[in-house]
Motif scaffolding. Structure first.
Motif, short mmCIF file in Angstrom:
data_model
loop_
_atom_site.label_atom_id
_atom_site.label_comp_id
_atom_site.label_asym_id
_atom_site.label_seq_id
_atom_site.Cartn_x
_atom_site.Cartn_y
_atom_site.Cartn_z
N LEU A 54 49.48 33.46 40.77
CA LEU A 54 49.49 33.77 42.20
C LEU A 54 49.53 32.49 43.04
O LEU A 54 50.26 32.41 44.04
CB LEU A 54 48.26 34.60 42.58
N ASP A 55 48.78 31.48 42.61
CA ASP A 55 48.79 30.20 43.33
C ASP A 55 50.18 29.56 43.28
O ASP A 55 50.67 29.03 44.28
CB ASP A 55 47.75 29.27 42.72
N ALA A 56 50.83 29.64 42.12
CA ALA A 56 52.16 29.05 41.96
C ALA A 56 53.19 29.69 42.88
O ALA A 56 54.14 29.04 43.31
CB ALA A 56 52.61 29.16 40.51
N LEU A 57 52.98 30.98 43.20
CA LEU A 57 53.91 31.70 44.08
C LEU A 57 53.44 31.73 45.52
O LEU A 57 54.04 32.42 46.36
CB LEU A 57 54.09 33.13 43.57
N GLY A 58 52.38 31.00 45.85
CA GLY A 58 51.88 30.96 47.21
C GLY A 58 51.23 32.25 47.66
O GLY A 58 51.28 32.60 48.85
N LEU A 59 50.59 32.96 46.73
CA LEU A 59 50.05 34.29 47.03
C LEU A 59 48.54 34.39 46.82
O LEU A 59 48.01 35.50 46.77
CB LEU A 59 50.74 35.34 46.15
N SER A 60 47.85 33.27 46.74
CA SER A 60 46.41 33.33 46.52
C SER A 60 45.71 34.15 47.59
O SER A 60 44.75 34.89 47.31
CB SER A 60 45.82 31.91 46.48
N GLY A 61 46.19 34.08 48.82
CA GLY A 61 45.57 34.82 49.91
C GLY A 61 45.83 36.31 49.87
O GLY A 61 45.17 37.08 50.59
N GLN A 62 46.78 36.74 49.05
CA GLN A 62 47.12 38.16 48.95
C GLN A 62 46.60 38.79 47.66
O GLN A 62 46.91 39.94 47.36
CB GLN A 62 48.64 38.35 49.02
N THR A 91 45.92 46.20 43.31
CA THR A 91 46.13 44.98 44.08
C THR A 91 47.12 44.08 43.36
O THR A 91 47.46 44.31 42.19
CB THR A 91 44.82 44.21 44.27
N ALA A 92 47.52 43.03 44.05
CA ALA A 92 48.43 42.06 43.42
C ALA A 92 47.79 41.47 42.16
O ALA A 92 48.41 41.40 41.10
CB ALA A 92 48.78 40.95 44.40
N ALA A 93 46.52 41.07 42.27
CA ALA A 93 45.82 40.48 41.13
C ALA A 93 45.67 41.48 39.99
O ALA A 93 45.84 41.13 38.81
CB ALA A 93 44.46 39.95 41.56
N GLU A 94 45.35 42.72 40.31
CA GLU A 94 45.16 43.73 39.28
C GLU A 94 46.46 44.01 38.53
O GLU A 94 46.45 44.21 37.31
CB GLU A 94 44.63 45.02 39.90
N ASN A 95 47.58 44.03 39.24
CA ASN A 95 48.87 44.24 38.58
C ASN A 95 49.11 43.18 37.51
O ASN A 95 49.63 43.48 36.43
CB ASN A 95 49.99 44.20 39.61
N ILE A 96 48.75 41.96 37.81
CA ILE A 96 48.97 40.87 36.87
C ILE A 96 47.97 40.92 35.72
O ILE A 96 48.34 40.83 34.54
CB ILE A 96 48.90 39.52 37.60
N SER A 97 46.70 41.11 36.04
CA SER A 97 45.66 41.12 35.01
C SER A 97 45.87 42.24 34.00
O SER A 97 45.72 42.03 32.78
CB SER A 97 44.27 41.26 35.67
N ASN A 144 43.92 40.16 46.62
CA ASN A 144 43.16 41.41 46.68
C ASN A 144 43.77 42.46 47.60
O ASN A 144 43.13 43.46 47.92
CB ASN A 144 41.71 41.12 47.09
N GLN A 145 45.01 42.25 47.99
CA GLN A 145 45.70 43.25 48.80
C GLN A 145 46.44 44.24 47.91
O GLN A 145 47.00 43.87 46.87
CB GLN A 145 46.70 42.58 49.74
N LEU A 146 46.45 45.51 48.33
CA LEU A 146 47.23 46.51 47.62
C LEU A 146 48.72 46.19 47.77
O LEU A 146 49.14 45.61 48.77
CB LEU A 146 46.94 47.90 48.18
N ILE A 147 49.49 46.60 46.78
CA ILE A 147 50.93 46.31 46.80
C ILE A 147 51.58 46.86 48.06
O ILE A 147 52.45 46.21 48.67
CB ILE A 147 51.61 46.88 45.53
N ASP A 148 51.18 48.05 48.49
CA ASP A 148 51.77 48.66 49.68
C ASP A 148 51.47 47.87 50.96
O ASP A 148 52.12 48.08 51.98
CB ASP A 148 51.29 50.10 49.85
N GLU A 149 50.49 47.00 50.90
CA GLU A 149 50.13 46.19 52.07
C GLU A 149 50.95 44.89 52.14
O GLU A 149 50.85 44.16 53.13
CB GLU A 149 48.64 45.84 52.03
#
Length: 217
Positions: free
Chosen positions: A120-128, A93-99, A130-135
């Protein structure tokens, strides 16, 4: 500190003709340097070299006066590369890539959670998160790569065409965040073909056919 210096350096791949030659520039903490030029001018090659992924054929690259010896050395010195192709793991997911990146560079799990959420919040991506990168859309993937780079809190931040897929609002968001990195004391190098983005930087190094044409030697 994190002064990045390239001294009369040439770069190439294999035994081919050098892609870049005669490059000389110094970037200091608190500065944002734009590296500009058309596609194929050598922008990505220069950033890869600055990140320790490509050794100079001649000349040298140093950080605070110490010659850069490779990618592992660059990472140990706090050099962060945000690549043009984003380099994200599609199965995470987006979060996992960063962590994962934060932990791999010495951050604790608590650090990883906090920095992941903040970036993620700084880039406006908090809502994404837990989404997989391909999503994610191309622009969302690009912003996730930027978020990962910012979460690493590098002394030197190398950003390669990181606004190419973004709309005007998100482009400005990223430029503001790169400026904020410089404000906290990082050395920032931003490769871009966008003249408006380059104009927002402190200085510009322009490449044409593998040589520096601005500023003139």
């Amino acid at each position: 500190m994190g002064t990045l210096t390239v001294e009369d350096a040439a770069f190439g791949y294999g035994d081919g003709t050098p892609v870049l030659s005669g490059v000389a520039v110094t970037v200091r903490p608190g500065e944002v340097l734009a590296v500009t030029g058309t596609s194929g001018a050598g922008k990505s090659t220069l950033l890869r070299a600055m990140a320790g992924l490509l050794a100079p054929r001649s000349g040298k690259i140093s950080v605070d006066g110490a010659p850069l010896t490779g990618r592992d050395h660059a990472v140990s010195l706090g050099v962060v590369l945000i690549p043009q192709d984003n380099g994200l793991a599609a199965i995470l997911t987006a979060a996992e890539n960063i962590s994962v990146a934060v932990i791999a560079t010495g951050g604790s799990p608590a650090d990883a959670r906090r920095r992941t959420s903040e970036s993620l919040d700084a880039l406006g991506l908090s809502g994404q998160a837990n989404q997989l990168i391909d999503e994610l859309s191309g622009g969302q993937q690009q912003r996730t790569a930027v978020a990962r780079g910012l979460a690493l809190r590098g002394k030197i931040v190398l950003a390669d065409e990181v606004t190419s897929e973004l709309d005007a609002a998100n482009r400005q968001r990223v430029l503001d965040l790169l400026r904020a990195e410089a404000a906290r004391g990082a050395t920032v190098v931003f490769a871009t073909h966008d003249p408006e983005a380059a104009a927002a930087c402190d200085r510009e190094l322009h490449l044409t056919d593998g040589v520096v044409t601005w500023p003139r030697p």
